[in-house]
Design a protein around this motif. Structure first.
Motif, PDB file in Angstrom:
ATOM      1  N   THR A 130      41.309  37.466  40.393  1.00 17.39           N
ATOM      2  CA  THR A 130      40.871  35.989  40.294  1.00 17.39           C
ATOM      3  C   THR A 130      40.075  35.494  39.953  1.00 17.39           C
ATOM      4  OG1 THR A 130      39.234  34.967  42.229  1.00 17.39           O
ATOM      5  CG2 THR A 130      39.047  37.064  41.346  1.00 17.39           C
ATOM      6  N   GLU A 131      39.711  33.708  39.516  1.00 16.65           N
ATOM      7  CA  GLU A 131      39.460  33.154  39.068  1.00 16.65           C
ATOM      8  C   GLU A 131      37.434  33.950  39.355  1.00 16.65           C
ATOM      9  OE1 GLU A 131      41.804  29.387  37.010  1.00 16.65           O
ATOM     10  OE2 GLU A 131      40.940  29.210  38.529  1.00 16.65           O
ATOM     11  N   ALA A 132      37.561  32.979  40.119  1.00 19.41           N
ATOM     12  CA  ALA A 132      35.633  32.692  40.781  1.00 19.41           C
ATOM     13  C   ALA A 132      35.966  34.513  41.366  1.00 19.41           C
ATOM     14  CB  ALA A 132      35.729  31.860  41.658  1.00 19.41           C
ATOM     15  N   PHE A 133      34.316  35.211  41.138  1.00 16.58           N
ATOM     16  CA  PHE A 133      34.437  36.605  41.221  1.00 16.58           C
ATOM     17  C   PHE A 133      34.475  37.115  42.985  1.00 16.58           C
ATOM     18  CE2 PHE A 133      31.432  39.786  43.346  1.00 16.58           C
ATOM     19  CZ  PHE A 133      32.213  41.145  42.862  1.00 16.58           C
ATOM     20  N   ASP A 134      34.329  36.093  43.568  1.00 16.95           N
ATOM     21  CA  ASP A 134      34.660  36.675  44.843  1.00 16.95           C
ATOM     22  C   ASP A 134      36.019  36.697  46.171  1.00 16.95           C
ATOM     23  OD1 ASP A 134      33.460  37.026  47.813  1.00 16.95           O
ATOM     24  OD2 ASP A 134      33.561  35.591  48.213  1.00 16.95           O
ATOM     25  N   GLY A 135      36.694  35.874  45.072  1.00 17.16           N
ATOM     26  CA  GLY A 135      37.511  36.388  45.162  1.00 17.16           C
ATOM     27  C   GLY A 135      38.610  37.876  45.283  1.00 17.16           C
ATOM     28  N   LEU A 136      37.268  38.661  44.808  1.00 17.27           N
ATOM     29  CA  LEU A 136      37.857  40.356  45.460  1.00 17.27           C
ATOM     30  C   LEU A 136      37.568  40.907  46.374  1.00 17.27           C
ATOM     31  CD1 LEU A 136      36.178  41.553  41.579  1.00 17.27           C
ATOM     32  CD2 LEU A 136      39.396  40.727  41.820  1.00 17.27           C
ATOM     33  N   ASN A 137      36.490  40.155  46.902  1.00 20.45           N
ATOM     34  CA  ASN A 137      36.432  40.708  48.123  1.00 20.45           C
ATOM     35  C   ASN A 137      36.833  40.023  49.079  1.00 20.45           C
ATOM     36  OD1 ASN A 137      34.016  41.773  47.090  1.00 20.45           O
ATOM     37  ND2 ASN A 137      33.540  40.207  47.055  1.00 20.45           N
ATOM     38  N   GLN A 138      38.335  39.209  48.701  1.00 20.75           N
ATOM     39  CA  GLN A 138      39.231  39.117  49.816  1.00 20.75           C
ATOM     40  C   GLN A 138      40.336  39.375  49.499  1.00 20.75           C
ATOM     41  OE1 GLN A 138      37.579  36.804  51.967  1.00 20.75           O
ATOM     42  NE2 GLN A 138      35.482  36.507  50.303  1.00 20.75           N
ATOM     43  N   PRO A 139      40.775  39.018  51.836  1.00 23.25           N
ATOM     44  CA  PRO A 139      42.303  40.697  51.123  1.00 23.25           C
ATOM     45  C   PRO A 139      43.495  39.466  50.488  1.00 23.25           C
ATOM     46  CG  PRO A 139      41.504  39.152  53.560  1.00 23.25           C
ATOM     47  CD  PRO A 139      40.587  38.991  51.748  1.00 23.25           C
ATOM     48  N   PHE A 140      43.073  38.518  49.665  1.00 18.69           N
ATOM     49  CA  PHE A 140      44.339  38.153  49.169  1.00 18.69           C
ATOM     50  C   PHE A 140      44.332  37.200  48.034  1.00 18.69           C
ATOM     51  CE2 PHE A 140      46.438  36.835  53.459  1.00 18.69           C
ATOM     52  CZ  PHE A 140      47.593  37.568  53.544  1.00 18.69           C
ATOM     53  N   ALA A 141      42.662  37.677  47.541  1.00 19.44           N
ATOM     54  CA  ALA A 141      42.276  37.059  46.563  1.00 19.44           C
ATOM     55  C   ALA A 141      42.305  35.990  46.333  1.00 19.44           C
ATOM     56  CB  ALA A 141      42.753  38.092  44.909  1.00 19.44           C
ATOM     57  N   ASP A 142      41.619  35.007  45.582  1.00 19.30           N
ATOM     58  CA  ASP A 142      41.469  33.587  45.635  1.00 19.30           C
ATOM     59  C   ASP A 142      42.741  32.485  46.204  1.00 19.30           C
ATOM     60  OD1 ASP A 142      42.779  33.712  42.960  1.00 19.30           O
ATOM     61  OD2 ASP A 142      41.643  32.940  42.271  1.00 19.30           O
TER      62      ASP A 142
ATOM     63  N   GLN B 175      27.113  29.876  35.775  1.00 18.99           N
ATOM     64  CA  GLN B 175      27.423  29.818  37.068  1.00 18.99           C
ATOM     65  C   GLN B 175      27.779  31.401  36.559  1.00 18.99           C
ATOM     66  OE1 GLN B 175      25.924  27.799  40.895  1.00 18.99           O
ATOM     67  NE2 GLN B 175      27.386  27.138  39.582  1.00 18.99           N
ATOM     68  N   ASN B 176      27.754  33.144  36.457  1.00 16.46           N
ATOM     69  CA  ASN B 176      28.439  33.692  36.139  1.00 16.46           C
ATOM     70  C   ASN B 176      29.226  33.590  37.734  1.00 16.46           C
ATOM     71  OD1 ASN B 176      29.030  36.017  34.824  1.00 16.46           O
ATOM     72  ND2 ASN B 176      27.780  37.117  35.785  1.00 16.46           N
ATOM     73  N   GLN B 177      29.429  34.220  38.944  1.00 16.28           N
ATOM     74  CA  GLN B 177      30.446  33.784  39.660  1.00 16.28           C
ATOM     75  C   GLN B 177      31.056  32.952  39.902  1.00 16.28           C
ATOM     76  OE1 GLN B 177      27.012  32.964  40.532  1.00 16.28           O
ATOM     77  NE2 GLN B 177      26.776  32.231  41.980  1.00 16.28           N
ATOM     78  N   TYR B 178      31.279  31.822  39.070  1.00 16.03           N
ATOM     79  CA  TYR B 178      31.971  31.044  38.721  1.00 16.03           C
ATOM     80  C   TYR B 178      32.789  31.043  37.990  1.00 16.03           C
ATOM     81  CZ  TYR B 178      29.785  30.017  43.895  1.00 16.03           C
ATOM     82  OH  TYR B 178      29.645  29.908  44.796  1.00 16.03           O
ATOM     83  N   TYR B 179      31.825  31.458  36.853  1.00 16.10           N
ATOM     84  CA  TYR B 179      31.934  30.816  34.937  1.00 16.10           C
ATOM     85  C   TYR B 179      33.679  31.604  34.925  1.00 16.10           C
ATOM     86  CZ  TYR B 179      32.159  30.773  30.035  1.00 16.10           C
ATOM     87  OH  TYR B 179      31.871  30.880  28.589  1.00 16.10           O
ATOM     88  N   THR B 180      34.411  30.633  34.141  1.00 21.07           N
ATOM     89  CA  THR B 180      35.935  31.010  33.404  1.00 21.07           C
ATOM     90  C   THR B 180      35.561  30.455  32.302  1.00 21.07           C
ATOM     91  OG1 THR B 180      37.003  28.773  34.065  1.00 21.07           O
ATOM     92  CG2 THR B 180      37.210  31.047  35.536  1.00 21.07           C
ATOM     93  N   GLY B 181      34.477  30.037  31.272  1.00 19.43           N
ATOM     94  CA  GLY B 181      34.994  29.364  30.584  1.00 19.43           C
ATOM     95  C   GLY B 181      35.119  28.124  30.045  1.00 19.43           C
TER      96      GLY B 181
END
Ligand SMILES: *[C@@H]1O[C@H](CO)[C@@H](O)[C@H](O)[C@H]1NC(C)=O
Ligand SMILES: *[C@@H]1O[C@H](CO)[C@@H](O)[C@H](O)[C@H]1NC(C)=O
Ligand SMILES: *[C@@H]1O[C@H](CO)[C@@H](O)[C@H](O)[C@H]1NC(C)=O
Ligand SMILES: *[C@@H]1O[C@H](CO)[C@@H](O)[C@H](O)[C@H]1NC(C)=O
Ligand SMILES: *[C@@H]1O[C@H](CO)[C@@H](O)[C@H](O)[C@H]1NC(C)=O
Ligand SMILES: *[C@@H]1O[C@H](CO)[C@@H](O)[C@H](O)[C@H]1NC(C)=O
Ligand SMILES: *[C@@H]1O[C@H](CO)[C@@H](O)[C@H](O)[C@H]1NC(C)=O
Ligand SMILES: *[C@@H]1O[C@H](CO)[C@@H](O)[C@H](O)[C@H]1NC(C)=O
Ligand SMILES: *[C@@H]1O[C@H](CO)[C@@H](O)[C@H](O)[C@H]1NC(C)=O
Ligand SMILES: *[C@@H]1O[C@H](CO)[C@@H](O)[C@H](O)[C@H]1NC(C)=O
Ligand SMILES: *[C@@H]1O[C@H](CO)[C@@H](O)[C@H](O)[C@H]1NC(C)=O
Length: 865
Positions: free
Chosen positions: A101-113, A723-729
């Protein structure tokens, strides 16, 4: 050998090659070592994904167990490539579920992002992938993951598994931002950081020719297709009411296909047939509610699962009256009839899907025009694998319309799924991975300010003009969003659906002119001049004879005018593009083209001011038929084009405050302010440059432009940085008013169209710009530094002659400017309203306002302010 999702790498262990340099093949590429693999920088082993508290990772081994089954892996910034795992020991046969995933929260979802259901972009369209680990060794995914920052690996089975290495084999070349030909830093850290976001984005989103392999495999048993968004034949777009049959052999889990579908993502009916999951052939994490065994699962739309804003029809599931075994061939046929889709297996009826409101609820955007018309395609669902062969399509009257054994390489071109042929920049590395021409207006400038990867610019021209239509109703137009895997040999089949936006045609003309201005490279434009003039003719045919404004008809102005015709922004963009193109025509001694472009540009400028400037609203109207709404683009483009005068520009910019919403500017006054309003870095990027241009060229007062500039550079863009939870550089596709990604998890967090600050900071805040094409002569002239609260800025600007190095700083109330340009060029160093006091530590003569800089010499000038 039965292929599986894992193939053991035959190369020497990747660990040995980590950190070794690959030879630089292109002289424009820096010699900084490119890793042979992207390795996570931090990790954490536990029970669920964690954002904070990760430990440094440098290739050391770790274990997953029943009590600590999950590792969170952080690559620190956007990377892309083929995932690999080196397993050093296992306690028994194991399965691991991997998410990206790009954004961290994707790791918590069944299909990631994911999944990516809008298109099949020569990468894994799923962001969750499962591996069968049966013995120690190196395992590698078949699929490229186009772009990600985060990864998680979960042990699904009992026992213990030890990894000695994890990482990605690169599919894109990403160098550290401080090693690029271009650079920028300033006393405001966020400005330095934001510059770097764009520089990383154009590396993550630009892919070299041949680097993105086909995701279908041609074999002598037929086409081997692993779970992915279906890819469609371009040969069936005009067919309807047919029966499509094919043979399939499931290797794992199930098989999938479409009929009556659109091209691209294939919007339309989607069928998945599952096996009986005998012999433990399904992974333990298979969702048996979504994918029950021995069933037909049907969805109408993008897929059979919803993905944020890309919703799809409800799913219907049918138990089928026969047993589907793996490793056996079946013949499946799908008949399209007026009442529904009739699916049979080996001649036996298996399921009938009624065409009812469950289907007609869907809006056929990007799809075929009706549930009974359109082409067919193939693609199993996540983690499934199947062979496909012997496709036949038979018309209602019994005529055979199509046959294909799916055993030849030419099929990859027909289904738009061949390895990428050109070096091109995508809209985003994770999705949609399309080559959007309009996005390149920003991408071009960012590349030229940072990576100087001119091979991607050449690739843009090659790809764009290869997709130009030679004849027919679209003659002269270019595809606006050619899929990377599609072949231009079939371009007529992609018209009109992949040629939709006239503003994106005009942007190609803009790119031609911009490229000439920054590179002076007339040779490549000479090669394409007949293509360029044909595109210009097709675009000029859209100029309305009555209004002399950009009309439209061959498509619309979705991005620049909210779909309206006779609109300010597209007309001003056309004016700007034609003016620049007239310069190219003159350089090529094509005086009749130069005259035509100049005179059309003048007419556009007169018409825009006469018909679209509105005294009553104090700015330019969006369009003739939308007179009381105004837009960011309708403020920015007349300024960029030199159409607006000082009082118009001042008034238009002052009016923008009404479009400000929380952290940034809405596209239009017609867009309501809600907490889901999408704020576009693409359009705000054009605005950003126009503010500097308004001050520099039109003398619009600093106190008018600076509040808007600081909203953009100090508030809006830093949301992508801090915002670290979304940061991708990297720079993003959209933002919501709370500063989070503007399409939720679906948002591309590496979108070159959001990268304008990179070139704007180099051009105006550092202050290095060409005065002649290709920087033969140039100027070093920063603007607004005091008003923006800056103490210093420095950087490098790549030119065809070499690098211009520049630095300015405020010292003792004066501005000290140091610059060195390449031999063969000359520059001027100046400061608006400033007088030179000192040149190279010697007092300057009275009344010196600019100092000439000869290429090769370093010069320091102190200006008073
Ligand atoms: C995993 O591999 C084993 C051994 O090759 C095989 O029996 C099993 O079917 C595989 N499972 C899956 C889900 O592929
Ligand atoms: C399995 O699929 C069903 C139907 O789509 C869904 O409601 C459920 O949340 C899924 N379960 C998991 C664990 O993802
Ligand atoms: C997707 O969302 C739409 C709208 O909320 C809903 O009608 C539809 O059933 C959903 N589709 C799936 C596959 O869940
Ligand atoms: C296909 O069938 C539909 C439904 O019967 C009908 O409306 C349509 O006209 C047919 N298309 C063609 C091209 O015959
Ligand atoms: C049968 O249908 C096809 C496709 O619609 C059409 O091209 C063909 O002319 C028809 N043939 C006959 C004999 O009507
Ligand atoms: C698809 O169309 C192309 C161009 O018309 C043709 O050359 C090719 O044979 C067709 N493919 C099949 C499998 O019919
Ligand atoms: C198909 O393409 C692959 C990969 O480029 C190549 O190895 C193979 O020889 C080709 N097959 C044929 C029949 O041309
Ligand atoms: C555009 O250029 C290509 C070569 O790059 C050429 O083959 C093609 O015919 C040109 N198209 C038009 C419409 O001039
Ligand atoms: C542009 O405006 C003119 C004059 O009102 C009108 O005739 C024309 O249809 C408009 N163009 C489009 C594409 O709507
Ligand atoms: C602005 O545009 C919206 C949407 O097209 C429209 O409903 C509204 O009336 C317009 N506002 C004005 C002031 O014209
Ligand atoms: C930028 O690229 C051009 C074209 O490849 C090359 O001539 C030039 O030397 C490069 N400039 C820098 C500073 O790398």
């Amino acid at each position: 050998m039965v292929p599986t999702a894992l193939s053991i790498l035959v190369v020497a262990p990747l660990l040995c090659s980590i950190g070794l340099a690959l030879p630089a093949s292109d002289s424009s590429v820096p010699t900084t070592p490119q890793p042979a693999a992207y390795i996570p920088t931090a990790f954490y082993v536990g029970t669920s994904p964690v954002l904070g508290g990760l430990t440094n990772y440098s290739g050391r081994s770790f274990s997953l167990t029943e009590t600590s089954p999950l590792v969170t892996l952080d690559y620190a910034a956007e990377v892309g490539g083929f995932p690999f795992f080196e397993v050093s020991s296992i306690s028994g046969p194991s399965q691991i579920e991997v998410k990206y995933t790009e954004a961290f929260d994707g790791l918590n979802q069944p299909f990631a992002d994911g999944p990516w259901t809008f298109s099949n972009g020569l990468a894994n369209t799923f962001r969750t992938e499962t591996f069968n680990i049966t013995e120690p060794g190196i395992y590698s995914s078949f699929f490229n993951q186009g772009g990600l920052r985060w990864q998680a690996v979960r042990l699904l089975t009992n026992g213990e598994i030890q990894f000695s290495a994890v990482g990605l084999r690169p599919s894109v070349e990403i160098y550290p931002v401080d090693s690029l030909p271009g650079s920028f830093s300033a006393s405001k850290q966020d400005y330095s950081g934001v510059w770097g976001l764009g520089a990383r984005t154009v590396q993550a989103a630009c892919v070299e020719a041949g680097s993105q392999p086909s995701t279908w495999e041609v074999t002598d048993q037929g086409m081997l297709i692993r779970g992915q968004q279906p890819a469609q034949s371009v040969n069936g777009t005009s067919f309807s009411n047919y029966t499509m049959s094919f043979s399939t052999k499931i290797l794992r889990g199930g098989t999938g296909w479409r009929v009556a579908a659109g091209l691209g993502g294939g919007y339309g009916p989607y069928f998945v047939l599952t096996s009986d999951y005998d012999n433990e052939s399904a992974f333990v994490n298979t969702n048996r509610t979504l994918m029950p065994p021995n069933s037909l699962i049907f969805g109408y739309g993008w897929s059979i699962v919803n993905q944020t804003t890309l919703t799809t029809g409800p799913t219907q599931t049918f138990a089928i009256p026969m047993r589907i075994s793996e490793d056996e061939w079946y013949e499946i046929s799908t008949e399209i009839s007026a009442s529904g889709f009739n699916v049979s297996v080996d001649g036996q009826p298996a399921a009938f899907i009624l065409i009812d409101e469950a289907i007609t609820w869907a809006t056929p955007v990007f799809g075929s025009s009706s549930p009974t018309a359109g082409t067919w395609g193939f693609g199993p669902f996540q983690d499934q694998i199947a062979y496909f062969r012997d496709v036949t399509v038979v018309a209602e009257n019994g005529t055979r319309l199509y046959t294909n054994d799916l055993m030849s390489n030419s099929t990859l071109d027909e289904y738009g799924i061949n390895t990428n042929k050109h070096s091109v920049c995508l809209d985003g590395p994770k999705r949609d991975r399309l080559i959007w021409t309009g996005d390149f207006a920003h991408t071009l400038r960012t590349v030229l300010a940072s990576t100087n990867r001119t091979d991607f610019i050449q690739g843009f021209f090659q790809n764009t003009f290869e997709w130009q239509l030679d004849a027919g109703p679209g003659a002269g137009l270019v595809a606006t969003d050619a899929p990377m895997g599609a072949s231009s040999a079939y371009k007529e089949g992609y018209f009109p659906s992949f040629y939709p936006f006239v503003d994106y045609q005009i942007f190609v003309l803009d790119v031609v002119g911009q490229y000439y201005w920054y590179s002076g490279d007339i040779a490549i434009l000479r090669d394409y001049w007949s293509n360029i003039t044909k595109l210009a003719a097709a675009v000029l045919a859209e100029v309305d004879p009555v209004t002399s404004l950009a009309g439209g008809g061959a498509g619309d102005f979705y991005f620049l005018a909210q779909g309206y015709f006779n609109a300010t922004a597209p007309s001003a963009l056309l004016h700007l593009s034609l003016q620049r193109l007239a310069g190219v025509a003159t350089a090529l001694n094509d005086s009749s083209a130069a005259a035509l472009y100049s005179s059309t540009a003048s007419n556009l400028s007169v018409a825009i001011n006469a018909r679209l400037w509105s005294d009553s609203i104090g700015t330019y109207s969006n369009a003739l038929l939308d007179p009381n709404n105004y837009t960011l683009a309708a403020a920015a483009f007349p300024i960029l084009a030199g159409i607006a005068n000082t009082s118009q520009a001042t008034s238009a910019i002052s009016k923008l405050s009404i479009l400000f919403h929380s952290i940034g500017y809405k596209d239009s006054s017609a867009v309501p302010s809600t907490n889901l309003t999408q704020l576009s870095p693409n359009i705000q990027g054009f605005l950003l440059e126009s503010l500097f241009v308004a001050h520099l060229n039109l003398d619009v007062a600093a106190d008018v432009v600076v509040p808007v500039i600081t909203n953009l550079l100090d508030v809006f863009w830093p949301k992508m940085l801090n915002q670290n939870q979304y940061y991708t550089g990297a720079t993003w596709e959209y933002l919501y008013p709370d500063g989070s990604p503007g399409i939720g998890l679906y948002t591309s967090l590496s979108h070159p169209w959001g990268s304008a600050p990179t070139y704007v900071l180099s051009s105006y805040v550092l202050g290095v710009r060409p005065l002649e094409p290709g920087y033969k002569t140039w100027v070093f002239e920063p603007v607004l530094m005091l008003e923006l609260g800056l103490q210093w800025a420095e950087g490098r600007v790549p030119t065809p002659y070499g690098t211009i190095e520049a630095r300015w700083e405020i010292a003792d109330g004066n501005v000290r400017m140091t610059v060195k340009g390449p031999s063969g060029t000359s520059g001027v160093c100046r400061l608006r309203g400033g007088k030179a006091r000192e040149v190279n530590k010697r007092d300057a003569d009275d009344d010196v306002h600019e100092v000439v800089v000869i290429g090769g010499e370093r010069i320091t000038v102190v200006f008073d302010t």
